[in-house]
Motif scaffolding. Structure first.
Motif, PDB file in Angstrom:
ATOM      1  N   LEU A 459      -3.007   6.171   2.599  1.00  0.00           N
ATOM      2  CA  LEU A 459      -2.641   4.900   3.217  1.00  0.00           C
ATOM      3  C   LEU A 459      -3.686   3.824   2.946  1.00  0.00           C
ATOM      4  O   LEU A 459      -3.343   2.657   2.713  1.00  0.00           O
ATOM      5  N   GLU A 460      -4.954   4.194   2.957  1.00  0.00           N
ATOM      6  CA  GLU A 460      -6.015   3.206   2.731  1.00  0.00           C
ATOM      7  C   GLU A 460      -5.865   2.553   1.360  1.00  0.00           C
ATOM      8  O   GLU A 460      -6.003   1.337   1.217  1.00  0.00           O
ATOM      9  N   ALA A 461      -5.552   3.354   0.342  1.00  0.00           N
ATOM     10  CA  ALA A 461      -5.378   2.798  -1.002  1.00  0.00           C
ATOM     11  C   ALA A 461      -4.175   1.873  -1.066  1.00  0.00           C
ATOM     12  O   ALA A 461      -4.208   0.835  -1.751  1.00  0.00           O
ATOM     13  N   LEU A 462      -3.095   2.211  -0.355  1.00  0.00           N
ATOM     14  CA  LEU A 462      -1.908   1.362  -0.346  1.00  0.00           C
ATOM     15  C   LEU A 462      -2.188   0.020   0.331  1.00  0.00           C
ATOM     16  O   LEU A 462      -1.656  -1.021  -0.063  1.00  0.00           O
ATOM     17  N   ASP A 469      -2.896  -0.730  -9.834  1.00  0.00           N
ATOM     18  CA  ASP A 469      -4.048   0.106 -10.189  1.00  0.00           C
ATOM     19  C   ASP A 469      -3.982   1.490  -9.548  1.00  0.00           C
ATOM     20  O   ASP A 469      -4.793   2.358  -9.867  1.00  0.00           O
ATOM     21  N   LEU A 470      -3.030   1.691  -8.657  1.00  0.00           N
ATOM     22  CA  LEU A 470      -2.954   2.952  -7.920  1.00  0.00           C
ATOM     23  C   LEU A 470      -2.404   4.080  -8.795  1.00  0.00           C
ATOM     24  O   LEU A 470      -1.437   3.891  -9.536  1.00  0.00           O
ATOM     25  N   LEU A 471      -3.010   5.227  -8.666  1.00  0.00           N
ATOM     26  CA  LEU A 471      -2.502   6.433  -9.321  1.00  0.00           C
ATOM     27  C   LEU A 471      -1.849   7.324  -8.270  1.00  0.00           C
ATOM     28  O   LEU A 471      -2.105   7.182  -7.070  1.00  0.00           O
ATOM     29  N   ILE A 496       2.716   6.536   5.615  1.00  0.00           N
ATOM     30  CA  ILE A 496       2.399   6.325   4.197  1.00  0.00           C
ATOM     31  C   ILE A 496       3.676   6.090   3.407  1.00  0.00           C
ATOM     32  O   ILE A 496       3.731   5.227   2.518  1.00  0.00           O
ATOM     33  N   MET A 497       4.721   6.821   3.747  1.00  0.00           N
ATOM     34  CA  MET A 497       5.999   6.665   3.051  1.00  0.00           C
ATOM     35  C   MET A 497       6.568   5.261   3.261  1.00  0.00           C
ATOM     36  O   MET A 497       7.015   4.609   2.313  1.00  0.00           O
TER      37      MET A 497
END
Length: 588
Positions: A459-462, A469-471, A496-497
């Motif tokens: 969730l933090e990356a989203l 840039d997200l993998l 997260i979904m």
């Protein structure tokens, strides 16, 4: 004695000499040797030569039979003379002298031959598929397919998986391809969908507390056909595992996949340890996320050698951010004739051409070498590890705009120069896929692969990173230039979904509507889980040495998604439509 046979057409051997036997099968071909009639009698298992001469009580009847008639014969097994032994068939040491015969089924004049492997038009082959399937090559492909499915079930059982079945009638969902819709009679105006894959159900099986699921599942997608994809429907090995990381899935499935190939590779080498290639690296080196690793060529970035050089086209291009120059090495391709052929090929692909350098004693040659000078030319040769007699081709611009052509050029170079060892199975994993991509047509960010995948960083990356840039924890398995299957660690947390779908433009209400069953299940305790699916027909196609999926599918559709044999799709009676509450609108 049995009504039709005591043995199959593959059973008889020399130690059956003198036995009275009964065989049934198809007349493969008839040969008249001046008063002696020889018939190759064929069934599912093999071939036996039977014969009748003028002393046979049914000689006159045998004279009437034609190719593909179904007959029963009674006769005596005889050993062939040593010089007449046929070592190409298992029954080649014997033949059967016919003493009685019954015609079980006559055949009309054939619309296509069964004997031999003649290349007949697809439309004819598919309309008379029941005849096409009698041909030895296609018949063997179907037997191979059956053995492969049996092997796969056994291998999955040995790996600790349990087979469960998921529904065929389900709800429509936006999973990338068009759904096949099925109208509901009990709920007018509502539709079921045939599953594109058991994706949501297999995740729900994990939520339900089962640990390792698999099934060989029929999947349905209303998408355009191509050679390596069967129109309408296909079968995949579908699997899911609970409490696993990406590494767990790959390490569990790698020996299973390797075993699939080793069991049916007929002695061809199979990769023992699959390379794990990041998606970005695969595009750079191979121009594709489905690389054929039998081809040893790896592309490289050579931009620095052209910055500020005398070749102004490339030098000026590199002044724009995002542009780069990539080289395709061509060992042994160092002749102007070959370079000109490749340049002409590039022009047929819609490019203005490909720059090239070829090296011979004394240095590099060609327009590029002349413009950038000997020092830069030698530096390129050293970076690419080339020698005299070799060449290199160059493509420039934004990688996303030329990578696909570069990948095809890499394969053409290898084929033209015979650099690839085609007689092997080279497998690898492609990992680290981007979570999102930019949809130029709709001017929006969208999922690049599987929307149910867990993003790296959670969730933090989203919430904090650039979506492009997200993998994601996504992976493909590839063999000889074909994607065999895809998988992912799943996004099992509702928050997260919802955020992942929000970034792709799907509001919470849309997610609740389309995926409410799965999302609701996640709210009641979902384990971390992941899995994948493998295209069964595509693997069998490779094992059979075929270039088209239809050669390993029993009753395929044609390239317009039509079943010519059964006449589908077809119109239905007005009464059926009324019962379903459907009225057909005229098409523009």
């Amino acid at each position: 004695m049995h009504a039709y046979r005591t043995h199959t057409c593959n059973d008889l051997r020399k130690d059956h000499e003198g036995d009275t036997v009964r065989l049934s099968g198809w007349v493969h071909r008839v040969r008249d040797h001046g008063g002696v009639l020889f018939i190759d009698l064929r069934d599912h298992y093999g071939m036996t030569q039977v014969l009748a001469d003028s002393d046979s009580p049914v000689f006159a009847e045998v004279e009437k039979v034609r190719s593909e008639w179904v007959i029963r014969i009674d006769g005596t097994v005889k050993a062939r003379d040593p010089e007449l032994v046929n070592d190409k068939i298992a029954t080649g040491e014997v033949e059967v002298y016919i003493r009685d015969m019954e015609v079980l089924g006559k055949a009309d004049e054939l619309p296509l031959p069964v004997f031999g492997e003649l290349d007949y038009p697809e439309e004819t082959r598919l309309k008379y598929r029941f005849l096409d399937l009698r041909r030895e090559g296609l018949h063997e492909n179907m037997k191979l397919r059956s053995r492969f499915f049996t092997h796969t079930r056994r291998a999955m059982d040995e790996a600790g998986f349990t087979e469960y079945q998921t529904p065929i009638l389900t709800a429509s969902s936006p999973e990338g391809a068009r759904d096949f819709l099925v109208p509901s009679r009990l709920h007018p105006g509502s539709f079921y969908a045939l599953p594109q894959a058991p994706q949501q159900f297999k995740q729900l099986i994990m939520v339900a507390g089962f640990d390792r699921y698999f099934q060989i599942a029929p999947c349905f997608r209303d998408e355009d056909p191509r050679a390596d994809r069967s129109p309408g429907e296909f079968y995949q090995l579908d699997l899911e595992m609970s409490f696993v990381t990406q590494e767990d899935v790959l390490s569990t499935m790698e020996p299973v996949i390797r075993g699939m190939f080793e069991a049916f590779a007929d002695g061809k080498p199979v990769t023992q340890q699959f390379r794990r290639i990041p998606y970005a690296e695969s595009l750079l080196k191979y121009g594709s996320d489905k690389p054929d690793l039998r081809n040893p060529i790896e592309m490289q970035v050579v931009s620095d050698h052209f910055r500020g050089s005398g070749f102004k086209i490339f030098a000026n291009m590199l002044e724009k951010e995002g542009n780069e120059i990539r080289a395709i090495p061509a060992p042994t391709g160092g002749s102007r004739a070959f370079c000109d052929r490749m340049n002409a090929w590039a022009q047929k692909q819609g490019l203005p051409g490909m720059g090239y350098i070829f090296w011979k004693e004394g240095g590099g040659s060609g327009p590029l070498a002349k413009n950038i000078g000997p020092e830069r030319t030698e530096a390129i040769r050293e970076q690419l590890g080339l020698k005299d007699g070799d060449a290199a081709f160059f493509l420039a611009g934004k990688p996303s705009q030329f990578e696909a052509v570069a990948g095809r050029a890499r394969d053409v170079v290898a084929d033209e120069l015979n650099l690839a060892d085609k007689d092997r199975f080279e497998l690898c994993w492609i990992v680290d896929y981007p979570m999102y991509e930019y949809d130029e047509e709709n001017k929006k960010v969208d999922f690049s692969h599987n929307p149910f995948s867990m993003p790296m960083g959670g969730l933090e990356a989203l919430e904090s990173g650039d979506p492009l840039d997200l993998l994601a924890y996504q992976y493909d398995v590839v063999c000889n230039g074909y994607e065999l299957g895809s998988g992912a660690i799943r996004n099992h947390k509702p928050e997260i979904m919802l955020k992942a779908f929000e970034i792709a433009g799907y509001g919470a209400e849309v997610v609740e509507e389309k995926f409410g069953g799965m999302l609701n299940a996640f709210r009641y305790g979902a384990p971390p889980h992941g899995g994948m699916a493998l295209g069964m027909e595509r693997i069998v196609m490779l094992l059979a040495g075929e270039n088209a999926i239809r050669e390993v599918v029993m009753f395929p559709m044609n390239q317009r998604a039509e079943d010519l044999m059964m006449g589908a799709p077809a119109s239905v009676e007005p009464e059926q439509l009324r019962e379903l509450g459907i009225r057909l609108a005229p098409r523009d």
